[in-house]
Design a protein around this motif. Sequence first.
Motif, PDB file in Angstrom:
ATOM      1  N   LEU A   4       0.827  -1.212   0.000  1.00 53.81           N
ATOM      2  CA  LEU A   4       0.000   0.000   0.000  1.00 53.81           C
ATOM      3  C   LEU A   4       0.858   1.257   0.000  1.00 53.81           C
ATOM      4  O   LEU A   4       0.545   2.252  -0.680  1.00 53.81           O
ATOM      5  CB  LEU A   4      -0.923   0.002   1.224  1.00 53.81           C
ATOM      6  CG  LEU A   4      -2.037  -1.059   1.235  1.00 53.81           C
ATOM      7  CD1 LEU A   4      -2.777  -1.006   2.563  1.00 53.81           C
ATOM      8  CD2 LEU A   4      -2.997  -0.849   0.081  1.00 53.81           C
ATOM      9  N   LEU A   5       1.957   1.228   0.753  1.00 55.82           N
ATOM     10  CA  LEU A   5       2.842   2.390   0.795  1.00 55.82           C
ATOM     11  C   LEU A   5       3.495   2.629  -0.563  1.00 55.82           C
ATOM     12  O   LEU A   5       3.615   3.772  -1.011  1.00 55.82           O
ATOM     13  CB  LEU A   5       3.905   2.197   1.875  1.00 55.82           C
ATOM     14  CG  LEU A   5       3.406   2.261   3.329  1.00 55.82           C
ATOM     15  CD1 LEU A   5       4.526   1.906   4.294  1.00 55.82           C
ATOM     16  CD2 LEU A   5       2.856   3.649   3.650  1.00 55.82           C
ATOM     17  N   ARG A   6       3.906   1.555  -1.211  1.00 57.16           N
ATOM     18  CA  ARG A   6       4.519   1.726  -2.531  1.00 57.16           C
ATOM     19  C   ARG A   6       3.509   2.253  -3.546  1.00 57.16           C
ATOM     20  O   ARG A   6       3.826   3.108  -4.371  1.00 57.16           O
ATOM     21  CB  ARG A   6       5.094   0.385  -3.001  1.00 57.16           C
ATOM     22  CG  ARG A   6       6.386  -0.015  -2.310  1.00 57.16           C
ATOM     23  CD  ARG A   6       7.128  -1.088  -3.076  1.00 57.16           C
ATOM     24  NE  ARG A   6       6.284  -2.272  -3.274  1.00 57.16           N
ATOM     25  CZ  ARG A   6       6.245  -3.302  -2.443  1.00 57.16           C
ATOM     26  NH1 ARG A   6       7.001  -3.285  -1.334  1.00 57.16           N
ATOM     27  NH2 ARG A   6       5.489  -4.327  -2.677  1.00 57.16           N
ATOM     28  N   GLU A   7       2.274   1.740  -3.473  1.00 55.58           N
ATOM     29  CA  GLU A   7       1.247   2.210  -4.403  1.00 55.58           C
ATOM     30  C   GLU A   7       0.897   3.673  -4.174  1.00 55.58           C
ATOM     31  O   GLU A   7       0.486   4.381  -5.102  1.00 55.58           O
ATOM     32  CB  GLU A   7      -0.009   1.346  -4.279  1.00 55.58           C
ATOM     33  CG  GLU A   7       0.178  -0.084  -4.793  1.00 55.58           C
ATOM     34  CD  GLU A   7      -1.072  -0.902  -4.623  1.00 55.58           C
ATOM     35  OE1 GLU A   7      -2.030  -0.409  -3.968  1.00 55.58           O
ATOM     36  OE2 GLU A   7      -1.116  -2.053  -5.115  1.00 55.58           O
ATOM     37  N   ALA A   8       1.073   4.131  -2.926  1.00 54.13           N
ATOM     38  CA  ALA A   8       0.794   5.534  -2.611  1.00 54.13           C
ATOM     39  C   ALA A   8       1.996   6.435  -2.902  1.00 54.13           C
ATOM     40  O   ALA A   8       1.935   7.640  -2.648  1.00 54.13           O
ATOM     41  CB  ALA A   8       0.377   5.663  -1.152  1.00 54.13           C
ATOM     42  N   GLY A   9       3.088   5.835  -3.399  1.00 54.10           N
ATOM     43  CA  GLY A   9       4.277   6.625  -3.702  1.00 54.10           C
ATOM     44  C   GLY A   9       5.100   6.975  -2.489  1.00 54.10           C
ATOM     45  O   GLY A   9       5.884   7.934  -2.519  1.00 54.10           O
ATOM     46  N   LEU A  10       4.958   6.217  -1.399  1.00 56.08           N
ATOM     47  CA  LEU A  10       5.687   6.487  -0.152  1.00 56.08           C
ATOM     48  C   LEU A  10       6.698   5.367   0.087  1.00 56.08           C
ATOM     49  O   LEU A  10       6.622   4.627   1.065  1.00 56.08           O
ATOM     50  CB  LEU A  10       4.715   6.603   1.019  1.00 56.08           C
ATOM     51  CG  LEU A  10       3.624   7.676   0.876  1.00 56.08           C
ATOM     52  CD1 LEU A  10       2.629   7.578   2.019  1.00 56.08           C
ATOM     53  CD2 LEU A  10       4.267   9.063   0.836  1.00 56.08           C
TER      54      LEU A  10
END
Length: 218
Positions: A4-10
């Motif tokens: 989820l963090l990667r998908e949010a660009g974080l």
Amino acid sequence: MSVLLREAGLARVRASFAGDTALVAETIQRTVSDFVRIGAVILVVDLILLGLLLRALVAPLYLLATSVLALVASGGLTVLVFQVFLGQPDLTYYVPIAGAVLLVSLGSDYNIFVVGRIWEEARTLPFREAVAMGTRKATRAVTLAGITLAASFGMLAIVPLTPFRQLAFLLGAGVLIDSFLVRSILAPALIALFGRASTWPSRSFGRAASLPREGAAG
């Protein structure tokens, strides 16, 4: 969470969890991982002590295996009672761990007593006769000790908490299985099966056999 963090660009953000669920999960994870190492150390130490006391390598191997077998049997019986018959979802995580440490240690004590008596008789009798005689002399004491210890562990069930009742049943069942089946039947049978090869590499019997004979003064 990492996805989820990667998908949010974080990508460089670290996620942490708080609350009772996270704390309990971490405690269980660390306890189980540590128990693997602790269990290995316990088995190695018990094996070394049995080898030194019996002056043998073969007998300690299968005697320690019988202790582990008794532990597994008592654990399976506990699961059967509490999860199958009583419908509880699982055992509390520390119950098998505490039970394993205590039961394997107690099994080693019974090993020394029973095998020590057999070793003593084998100094003057043919080996199979020594097994029969030594087992007969040691069984009564082991049985009485097992019943007393199982009753003492059973007192934990008075505490109105499920983990204590699970632990009480596990320890009580384990001690009775060890006393009535393993030390009285299985261990003597294995000793008779292996014969004097049990004492390898030594050709004599260990100091653990220096027990007083029946009727001896003092």
